[in-house]
Each structure stands twice: as structure tokens, then as C-alpha cells.
Design a protein around this motif. Structure first.
Motif, PDB file in Angstrom:
ATOM      1  N   GLN A 141       5.978  10.075   4.466  1.00  0.00           N
ATOM      2  CA  GLN A 141       5.888   8.718   5.014  1.00  0.00           C
ATOM      3  C   GLN A 141       7.085   7.902   4.557  1.00  0.00           C
ATOM      4  OE1 GLN A 141       3.158   5.616   3.473  1.00  0.00           O
ATOM      5  NE2 GLN A 141       2.207   5.619   5.493  1.00  0.00           N
ATOM      6  N   GLU A 142       7.563   7.058   5.438  1.00  0.00           N
ATOM      7  CA  GLU A 142       8.619   6.105   5.117  1.00  0.00           C
ATOM      8  C   GLU A 142       8.411   4.877   5.973  1.00  0.00           C
ATOM      9  OE1 GLU A 142      12.545   7.492   6.342  1.00  0.00           O
ATOM     10  OE2 GLU A 142      11.593   8.826   7.784  1.00  0.00           O
ATOM     11  N   VAL A 189      12.737   2.779   3.296  1.00  0.00           N
ATOM     12  CA  VAL A 189      12.021   3.009   2.042  1.00  0.00           C
ATOM     13  C   VAL A 189      11.352   4.371   2.112  1.00  0.00           C
ATOM     14  CG1 VAL A 189      10.238   2.177   0.472  1.00  0.00           C
ATOM     15  CG2 VAL A 189      11.627   0.536   1.756  1.00  0.00           C
ATOM     16  N   ARG A 190      11.657   5.233   1.112  1.00  0.00           N
ATOM     17  CA  ARG A 190      11.115   6.593   1.082  1.00  0.00           C
ATOM     18  C   ARG A 190      10.559   6.914  -0.307  1.00  0.00           C
ATOM     19  NH1 ARG A 190      15.929  10.143   3.640  1.00  0.00           N
ATOM     20  NH2 ARG A 190      17.233   8.657   2.509  1.00  0.00           N
ATOM     21  N   ARG A 191       9.958   8.071  -0.438  1.00  0.00           N
ATOM     22  CA  ARG A 191       9.284   8.454  -1.691  1.00  0.00           C
ATOM     23  C   ARG A 191       9.597   9.916  -1.998  1.00  0.00           C
ATOM     24  NH1 ARG A 191       3.795   7.319  -3.641  1.00  0.00           N
ATOM     25  NH2 ARG A 191       3.730   8.031  -5.815  1.00  0.00           N
ATOM     26  N   ARG A 237       0.806  -1.218   0.000  1.00  0.00           N
ATOM     27  CA  ARG A 237       0.000   0.000   0.000  1.00  0.00           C
ATOM     28  C   ARG A 237       0.845   1.276   0.000  1.00  0.00           C
ATOM     29  NH1 ARG A 237      -3.542   1.134   4.258  1.00  0.00           N
ATOM     30  NH2 ARG A 237      -4.672   2.368   2.686  1.00  0.00           N
ATOM     31  N   PHE A 238       2.157   1.143  -0.075  1.00  0.00           N
ATOM     32  CA  PHE A 238       3.020   2.306   0.122  1.00  0.00           C
ATOM     33  C   PHE A 238       2.787   3.405  -0.915  1.00  0.00           C
ATOM     34  CE2 PHE A 238       7.240   4.468  -0.363  1.00  0.00           C
ATOM     35  CZ  PHE A 238       7.196   5.147   0.844  1.00  0.00           C
ATOM     36  N   LEU A 239       2.633   3.042  -2.183  1.00  0.00           N
ATOM     37  CA  LEU A 239       2.410   4.071  -3.203  1.00  0.00           C
ATOM     38  C   LEU A 239       1.132   4.851  -2.933  1.00  0.00           C
ATOM     39  CD1 LEU A 239       3.491   2.345  -6.527  1.00  0.00           C
ATOM     40  CD2 LEU A 239       4.836   3.783  -4.995  1.00  0.00           C
ATOM     41  N   GLU A 240       0.156   4.199  -2.360  1.00  0.00           N
ATOM     42  CA  GLU A 240      -1.101   4.864  -2.013  1.00  0.00           C
ATOM     43  C   GLU A 240      -0.962   5.690  -0.741  1.00  0.00           C
ATOM     44  OE1 GLU A 240      -5.560   3.560  -0.402  1.00  0.00           O
ATOM     45  OE2 GLU A 240      -4.223   2.075  -1.306  1.00  0.00           O
TER      46      GLU A 240
END
Length: 442
Positions: free
Chosen positions: A219-220, A346-348, A208-211
Motif C-alpha cells: 500500500q502507498e 508515501v510508502r512502507r 491509519r497508514f501504519l495500520e
């Protein structure tokens, strides 16, 4: 030009992680733009190269000098804050940890920061430091202008209206174009962050991370190789008038310093000695990782303590390929015999238009792997690096990686434009090193 004394305010022999050692012919500590120009002229006259270094926090050899080393330790501080635009101009050696409190005095803040704040602003810009947030760019994306001293000694201002090609290249320039002396950044009105950390199933978190990373401001998540749980960190902007609250100084110290850094150091030494303890210790460390809530200024909550020294590799992959890349990585980690339980991060970040940014022209997910200082080799980092390179992974310029010019040229749509600017501004390679040439060509 008057002679400038060289001096040596600090001994510089290695970077923070101690995996890159230096042997500069001399170390200089200018206190003014005039002195920076002088040292460039002196290096040219003596036929030696010169490299600038900020805080030495890169894990790669990006700042390693072959000739003279110029530090910006004594060239720090606020130059100007524009009350109309909110833009702030800083001397290049200003540390990131100094910027937040300075801006807060003027009711301003940076909209995003990384989780380490020891770097200089010029170093952060030049290597592509970033934080997390699906709607936010890295630090280079905040740059609206900069002043840089070129190989010919000219101090040139560049922005979107003046010396545009130089601006496009130098806001993530790897130190290849000149020595940055001032950086102008976009800021936003002062705010606070509400930080929440909690444990969740790893598989669900990744799926669900991309969402979810678009639903939260920042968020990470972290996970331990072979573990089944993730620690999720969410940070959302709240009004600057919000009351500070959190875990308290004592509890923060215990959870971050003792449980976080201390537990990781101890657990990894145990696993190195007794590999069979890897799985149970992975679960234990996952359970001990700090969790809770806090509200404070962004310069307090974006960053995390890093007492346990490590080496790091971070790969930036297209967000569209995160699902398949994460599956391949966890499968590779599960099948590996490497004994390590340092959490992966994991980051965005949003796509930007910075030529050499790891998020250039594509929405990006970052996966960072850490190797403790005492680890005997970097096979684990190689595993993460090589696995994610198969998914168009771009390596963080300031962290360990094993890609070179041929591969990098294919990963960046504006690579040729950058090289063209470099050829024009530094044809004699005053600012180059063998490592830099291996990335950009000689």
C-alpha cells in the motif's frame, strides 16, 4: 591479457533527470566478465578511477565518474534459475523490466518491485531501490549472493557462507567496493496482483497508514501539497490463474499518460507562472489522478509510467515517528510559499539487516518529493529533506539529498563496518569519486 576495444555504444553525458552531467575520460561497454576485469586493470595501470553505471536513473551523483565510465548495457540476461530453491542469477546489467517476463516463463516472480523499472539490477541493489509493503524489504533484501570484481582484479563470489563481510557490504555497496557482475535473488512462485486505486481524505489516510499498510500486501498513498485528498494504491497477491482485467489499454493510456503525466506537467507550469492558482489546481490534480482496479502480473502493476521528468528526494523515517513527521511536513508545506503541486508519495518497508539499507534495523516509512525538470530551484526538495531529517530521516542513496559523512555515520549502526570493508578492498580508492568520499569519508 588481450587488448579489448573500447567502443561507444551510447553517449552518456547526463543522468535520466539531467541534473547530473558527466564528462568521463572514456566510456567502455564490456560484453563479458573478462572485459570488465581488463578495464579495471587498465584503469589501475593508468592511475585513473573507474565507475560502473547501470541505467543512469539515480537522481544523485552516486554514479558520476571522475575517470572512466563502465556501463553494463551489453552485460545482461539470465545466468541460472535454480529449480530447487527458486533463486535466480542475473548478469548485473539486466534491467528490472526484463526480469519479470523472464521469471514468468519459469513460473516465478519477485515478491516486490519499485514503481520504476528502468534501472539495472546491479544499480538497484547498489543504491537501495525499494517498493512498498509492511512485510517486504527492498531489492537488496532479496539478494542471496553476488559476484563482484575487486580493485585487484579478482572476481569473487559472496553470500552468507562465503566472503560473508563482503556480502553484507556489497548487497548495498554504492559502487564503492568493486563492480558487480552477477546478482542472485530470492524469488517466489508466480502470482498476480489485484491493484485498486481510490481517493480518500488525506488526514484519515495518513492517520491509519501504519495500520492499513500491514493489512494490505502493498500500500502507498499520494497527496498534493496543500491538498485535502489522497490517492491510495493497494496491491494484493492473487493466484497466477486469476483472469487479467483492468482499465483497458486506451483508458490506461489516457489516465496515466494524459491525465497523470500530462496534467502534472501543465499544472506545474501554470502554477510557476501564476502562483495564485496553486490551491485550486492542487484540488483539480488530486481529482484527476488515475484511479480504478486491475489484475495482472506483478511486473505490469507494480510500476508506473514516468514521462514527466523530475528530480527527486526521498527520506526514510522510522515508522514509529511517522505520525509526528507527517504532521510537521504538512504544516511546513502549508506555510511554504513555494509554488508546486507535484504529488508526494508515501510508502512502507519492513526492517532488514542490510548494512547501508535505509530500512536497516528499523521498520520504515518513505516520503518522496518530486520537482519537475523545469523548476528553477530545489528549495521545495530542501524543505521536505530538512523537515524529515529532524526525525532521523535517512536519504535514499540514489536520490537527491544534502547529508554527508558526519550525519550519515550517526544514522547507520553498521556504517563503520562498511567503511572497514571498503578500506580493506579498495585502499587506493579506484572506485571512488569526490561525491562518494563526501558520503563515506576519503
Amino acid at each position: 591479457m588481450a587488448k579489448v576495444a573500447l567502443g561507444s555504444a551510447r553517449e552518456i553525458r547526463a543522468n535520466w533527470s539531467k541534473n547530473v552531467e558527466f564528462a568521463p575520460t572514456q566510456v567502455v561497454h564490456p560484453r563479458s566478465e573478462r572485459e570488465i576485469v581488463h578495464h579495471i586493470a587498465r584503469a589501475t595501470a593508468h592511475g585513473i578511477g573507474i565507475r560502473a553505471m547501470g541505467a543512469g536513473h539515480s537522481f544523485s551523483a552516486i554514479a558520476k565518474p571522475e575517470g572512466a565510465l563502465l556501463t553494463l548495457d551489453h552485460y545482461r540476461g539470465l545466468v541460472h534459475l535454480d529449480s530447487d530453491t527458486g533463486e535466480v542469477t542475473l548478469r548485473a546489467g539486466t534491467r528490472l523490466w526484463e526480469i519479470g517476463p523472464t521469471l514468468a516463463q519459469h513460473d516465478r516472480a519477485l515478491e516486490v518491485m519499485g514503481d520504476i523499472d528502468r534501472q539495472s539490477i546491479a544499480g538497484a541493489v547498489s543504491t537501495g531501490t525499494h517498493g512498498t509493503g509492511g512485510r517486504f524489504t527492498g531489492v537488496s533484501g532479496l539478494v542471496t549472493g553476488l559476484k563482484i570484481v575487486l580493485a585487484n582484479g579478482d572476481a569473487v563470489w559472496a553470500d552468507r557462507e562465503h566472503n560473508v563481510k563482503l556480502f553484507e557490504a556489497a548487497r548495498l555497496g554504492l559502487g564503492a567496493l568493486g563492480i558487480i557482475v552477477e546478482v542472485r535473488l530470492r524469488t517466489v512462485p508466480l502470482y498476480k496482483l489485484h491493484r485498486r486505486e481510490y481517493s480518500a481524505p488525506l488526514e484519515e489516510t495518513a492517520a491509519r497508514f501504519l495500520e492499513t499498510s500491514m493489512e494490505q500486501d502493498h500500500q502507498e498513498f499520494f497527496f498534493v501539497p496543500s491538498g485535502r485528498r489522497a490517492v491510495v494504491r493497494e496491491l494484493n497477491h492473487v493466484p497466477a490463474e486469476s483472469s487479467n482485467r483492468g482499465m483497458g489499454r486506451v483508458r490506461t493510456s489516457i489516465e496515466s499518460e494524459v491525465v497523470g503525466n500530462g496534467a502534472l506537467a501543465l499544472a506545474n507550469r501554470l502554477v510557476q507562472a501564476v502562483p495564485a492558482t496553486k490551491r485550486p489546481l492542487s484540488s483539480a490534480v488530486s481529482a484527476l489522478m488515475p484511479a480504478g482496479e486491475a489484475v495482472h502480473f506483478p511486473y505490469r502493476l507494480f510500476v508506473a509510467s514516468r514521462r514527466t521528468r523530475f528530480r527527486e528526494c526521498e527520506m526514510a523515517i522510522p515508522a514509529s515517528r511517522f505520525g509526528e513527521a507527517f504532521e510537521a511536513l504538512t504544516r511546513a508545506l502549508e506555510g511554504s510559499t513555494r509554488s508546486l503541486i507535484f504529488p508526494l508519495e508515501v510508502r512502507r518497508a519492513a526492517a532488514d539487516d542490510v548494512w547501508l539499507s535505509t530500512a536497516s534495523e528499523r521498520d520504515t516509512v518513505y516520503v518522496a518529493a518530486h520537482n519537475p525538470l523545469h523548476a528553477k530551484d530545489d528549495d521545495y526538495l530542501h524543505l521536505v529533506h530538512d523537515t524529515l531529517a529532524e526525525f532521523e530521516g535517512r536519504p535514499h542513496w540514489g536520490k537527491m539529498h544534502w547529508l554527508r559523512e558526519t550525519e550519515l555515520r550517526e544514522l547507520y549502526p553498521n556504517f563503520e563496518q562498511f567503511v572497514s570493508v571498503r578500506d580493506e578492498l579498495d585502499p587506493d580508492r579506484l572506485f571512488s569519486t569526490p561525491y562518494l568520499d563526501s558520503l563515506l569519508g576519503g
